[in-house]
Design an enzyme around this catalytic site. Structure first.
Site, PDB file in Angstrom:
ATOM      1  N   LYS A  92      36.433  18.321 -46.684  1.00 32.40           N
ATOM      2  CA  LYS A  92      35.324  19.260 -46.941  1.00 32.40           C
ATOM      3  C   LYS A  92      35.781  20.684 -46.619  1.00 32.40           C
ATOM      4  O   LYS A  92      36.484  20.910 -45.626  1.00 32.40           O
ATOM      5  CB  LYS A  92      34.129  18.859 -46.068  1.00 32.40           C
ATOM      6  CG  LYS A  92      32.838  19.614 -46.343  1.00 32.40           C
ATOM      7  CD  LYS A  92      31.710  19.087 -45.442  1.00 32.40           C
ATOM      8  CE  LYS A  92      30.370  19.741 -45.749  1.00 32.40           C
ATOM      9  NZ  LYS A  92      29.283  19.196 -44.906  1.00 32.40           N
ATOM     10  N   SER A 122      25.141  18.037 -47.633  1.00 34.49           N
ATOM     11  CA  SER A 122      25.989  19.105 -48.106  1.00 34.49           C
ATOM     12  C   SER A 122      27.411  18.670 -48.458  1.00 34.49           C
ATOM     13  O   SER A 122      28.132  19.429 -49.101  1.00 34.49           O
ATOM     14  CB  SER A 122      26.049  20.209 -47.049  1.00 34.49           C
ATOM     15  OG  SER A 122      26.669  19.727 -45.874  1.00 34.49           O
ATOM     16  N   SER A 162      24.233  15.257 -43.796  1.00 36.62           N
ATOM     17  CA  SER A 162      25.151  15.676 -44.857  1.00 36.62           C
ATOM     18  C   SER A 162      26.336  14.767 -45.143  1.00 36.62           C
ATOM     19  O   SER A 162      27.075  15.016 -46.097  1.00 36.62           O
ATOM     20  CB  SER A 162      25.686  17.070 -44.558  1.00 36.62           C
ATOM     21  OG  SER A 162      24.727  18.020 -44.930  1.00 36.62           O
TER      22      SER A 162
HETATM   23  N1  GLN Z   1      20.290  18.985 -45.658  1.00 33.85           N
HETATM   24  C1  GLN Z   1      20.236  19.388 -44.281  1.00 33.85           C
HETATM   25  C2  GLN Z   1      20.227  20.897 -44.199  1.00 33.85           C
HETATM   26  O1  GLN Z   1      20.124  21.492 -45.206  1.00 33.85           O
HETATM   27  C3  GLN Z   1      21.380  18.789 -43.517  1.00 33.85           C
HETATM   28  C4  GLN Z   1      22.624  19.484 -43.796  1.00 33.85           C
HETATM   29  C5  GLN Z   1      23.767  18.954 -42.979  1.00 33.85           C
HETATM   30  O2  GLN Z   1      23.709  17.858 -42.441  1.00 33.85           O
HETATM   31  N2  GLN Z   1      24.801  19.766 -42.868  1.00 33.85           N
HETATM   32  O3  GLN Z   1      20.321  21.463 -43.164  1.00 33.85           O
END
Ligand code: GLN
Length: 471
Positions: A67, A142, A166
Site C-alpha cells: 500500500k 482504503s 481498511s
Molecule cells: N473507511 C474508514 C475511514 O474512512 C476506515 C479507513 C481506514 O481503516 N483506514 O476512516
C-alpha cells in the site's frame, strides 16, 4: 507457464522456489508484467527491475504489493495524496523491512484512499480503483488497490493498513482474505500516519494460510515504535479442520439492522457451517457497538488533524503560494489535499478546540472505553465473535461519493474492533448478486492464532472458490 504460476498461492510459490521447481525471477516477472499492464488502477508504481538478490529467507523471493502509505526507501510513497506526490522516503517502514529480510521483494505500490480516509478508494488523489469482479463497482477502501491487485491476480499477496476497516472491508468486497492484527502487533514505524491510536498494518491474501505466513513475518516489537509490542507467541500456519470446543458469539447489534438481506443469507449459512464443524454459537451483547461510528468519526479525524499538520509545503512534496509563508501553507494545503481530507481536518480541529474538547473528543473517548469493556465482557463468555464484514457487497462507483454519511456507514461492522484494539479477519464465504460476501471473525487481544485456526477450518468447509476471471 505463467497461467500455472498464477494459480499458486504465495505459500505454494515460496515452497516451489525453495524446492528449485520455480525461479524467483520468473515469478517476479510474471507478476511485474501483469501489474505494469493492469487497467483497474490498482498500482501507482510498479518495480521495473527484477531484484537481483532477495534475502535468503522463508519468503524466498515472492513479491508483495505494498500500500502506498508504507515508506519504501527511494520508492514513491505518497499515501495516495497529491500533497506527497514525488516523495521518495530515505528509509523503509519496519513492516516492509521485515518482509524483505524474510526474502520477499517489493512488486509495487498500490492505490488507496488519500491518507487512508475512505471506504471505496474514490478518495485517492490519483484516481479510483475498479473491482475486478465488476468494473462498475468499487473495490472498497482504503486499501482498495491492494485488495483489487490480489483478487485480480496482479500480485501474489499484498499488505495494507486498517484504521476503521481498511483491510477487512476491501478484502470483503474483493472476495479475498484480510486481517487486522491486535494494535501494536506490527510496528507503525514508516507508515504514513492517519490516526495513530488506531492504525495497524496487516496482510491481504488469497487464502488463510497465506495470511498467516505473511503476518508471521510482519509482527514484532520495534524500538522505533514505542506502541509496538509484537505478539506473545509466533504466528503458526493454521491446520484446523474442525471447531470442536470453540464458542462463537453473534452480536445482534452488528448482524441485524442495516445488513443487506443477501449478505445476511450468506452470514447465516456460514454460522450454520460453524455448528456443523463442532463450534457452538450463542448471541452475545455488544451494547455500545452501535455508537462506534460516531465515536470513530470524532477520534480518527482528531488524530488526523494533528498528524496532517506536517504537510505544509516546507518539508515534503510540491509547494504552492510563494508570496509569503502563510500563503505557502494555505495554497499548498488547498491544492494538495482532497475534499475528504479537508473535511476530516476541519472535523478534527473543531472537536479538539478548547470549549468543545470535552463535549466531543472526551465523550468519544469514553464511548471507546465502553466499547472495549463490552468486548471484554463478551470474551468471558465466547472465544470469538462473528459478524458480516460489510453490510453490503461492493457498491457502484460514484454511488456514495455525494453522501459522506452513507460512505461512513460502510464501516459500521469493522470500526468497533480497532476502537478496542482487537484483531479480526475477513474471509470470503459466499456470493450475493454475483459479488463476494465477507465473514468477519474477531477475537481478544493477541488471539491471532485462534482466529487464523478458526478461519482456516471455515475456509476449508466453505470451499469458496470464485476468483474473478484472470485475463
Ligand atoms: N473507511 C474508514 C475511514 O474512512 C476506515 C479507513 C481506514 O481503516 N483506514 O476512516
Amino acid at each position: 507457464m505463467s497461467q500455472a504460476v498464477l494459480e499458486l498461492s504465495a505459500a505454494q510459490a515460496a515452497a516451489q522456489i525453495r524446492g528449485g521447481e520455480l525461479a524467483a525471477e520468473e515469478l517476479f516477472r510474471v507478476y511485474r508484467d501483469r501489474a505494469a499492464a493492469e487497467e483497474l488502477g490498482a498500482f501507482l508504481w510498479v518495480a521495473e527491475e527484477v531484484p537481483d538478490a532477495p534475502a535468503d529467507g522463508p519468503l524466498q523471493g515472492v513479491p508483495v504489493a505494498v500500500k502506498d502509505l508504507f515508506c519504501v526507501g527511494d520508492v514513491p510513497s505518497a499515501a495516495g495524496s497529491r500533497i506527497l506526490e514525488g516523495y521518495r522516503p530515505p528509509y523503509t517502514a519496519t513492516a516492509v523491512e521485515r518482509l524483505l529480510l524474510a526474502g520477499a521483494t517489493v512488486l509495487g505500490k498500490t492505490n488507496m484512499d488519500e491518507f487512508a480516509m475512505g471506504s471505496s478508494n474514490e478518495n485517492s488523489g490519483f484516481g479510483p480503483v475498479r473491482n475486478p469482479w465488476d468494473e462498475t463497482k468499487v473495490p472498497g477502501g482504503s486499501s482498495g488497490g491492494s485488495a483489487a491487485a490480489v483478487a485480480a491476480g496482479l500480485a501474489p499477496w499484498a499488505i495494507g493498513t486498517d484504521t476503521g476497516g481498511s483491510i477487512r472491508q476491501p478484502a470483503s468486497l474483493c472476495g479475498i482474505v484480510g486481517m487486522k492484527p491486535t494494535y501494536g502487533a506490527v510496528s507503525r514505524y514508516g507508515m504514513i500516519a492517519f490516526a495513530s491510536s488506531l492504525d495497524q498494518a496487516g496482510p491481504l491474501t488469497r487464502d488463510v494460510t497465506d495470511c498467516a505466513l505473511l503476518l508471521s513475518h510482519m509482527v514484532g516489537a520495534d524500538p522505533c515504535d514505542c506502541t509496538s509490542t509484537g505478539l506473545p507467541e509466533d504466528i503458526r500456519l493454521p491446520v484446523a479442520e474442525r471447531l470442536d470446543g470453540l464458542r462463537f458469539g453473534v452480536p445482534p447489534e452488528l448482524t441485524g439492522a442495516g445488513v443487506d438481506p443477501g449478505v445476511k443469507v450468506v452470514f447465516d449459512a456460514t454460522v450454520e457451517r460453524i455448528e456443523q464443524l463442532g463450534g457452538s454459537v450463542e448471541p452475545v451483547a455488544l451494547p455500545h457497538a452501535g455508537h462506534a461510528i460516531a465515536a470513530y468519526y470524532v477520534i480518527a479525524p482528531a488524530e488526523a488533524s494533528a498528524n496532517l499538520a506536517r504537510y505544509d509545503g516546507v518539508r515534503f512534496g510540491p509547494r504552492a503560494g510563494h508570496t509569503d509563508l502563510l500563503s505557502l501553507y494555505e495554497e499548498t494545503r488547498e491544492e494538495g489535499f482532497g475534499t475528504e481530507v479537508k473535511r476530516r481536518i476541519m472535523l478534527g480541529t473543531y472537536a479538539l478546540s478548547s470549549g468543545y474538547y470535552e463535549a466531543y473528543y472526551g465523550r468519544a473517548q469514553r464511548v471507546r472505553t465502553k466499547i472495549a469493556d463490552d468486548f471484554r465482557a463478551a470474551f468471558e463468555r465466547v472465544d470469538l465473535i462473528v459478524t458480516p464484514t460489510s453490510p453490503t457487497v461492493a457498491f457502484g462507483l460514484g454511488e456514495r461519493t455525494e453522501d459522506p454519511l452513507a460512505m461512513y456507514l460502510s464501516d459500521a461492522l469493522t470500526v468497533p474492533m480497532p476502537l478496542a484494539g482487537l484483531p479480526a479477519i475477513s474471509i470470503p464465504t459466499g456470493m450475493s448478486d454475483g459479488l463476494p460476501v465477507g465473514f468477519q471473525i474477531a477475537g481478544p487481544a493477541f488471539s491471532e492464532n485462534r482466529i487464523l485456526e478458526a478461519a482456516h477450518a471455515i475456509e476449508r468447509a466453505v470451499g469458496f472458490d470464485g476468483a474473478p476471471p484472470r485475463g
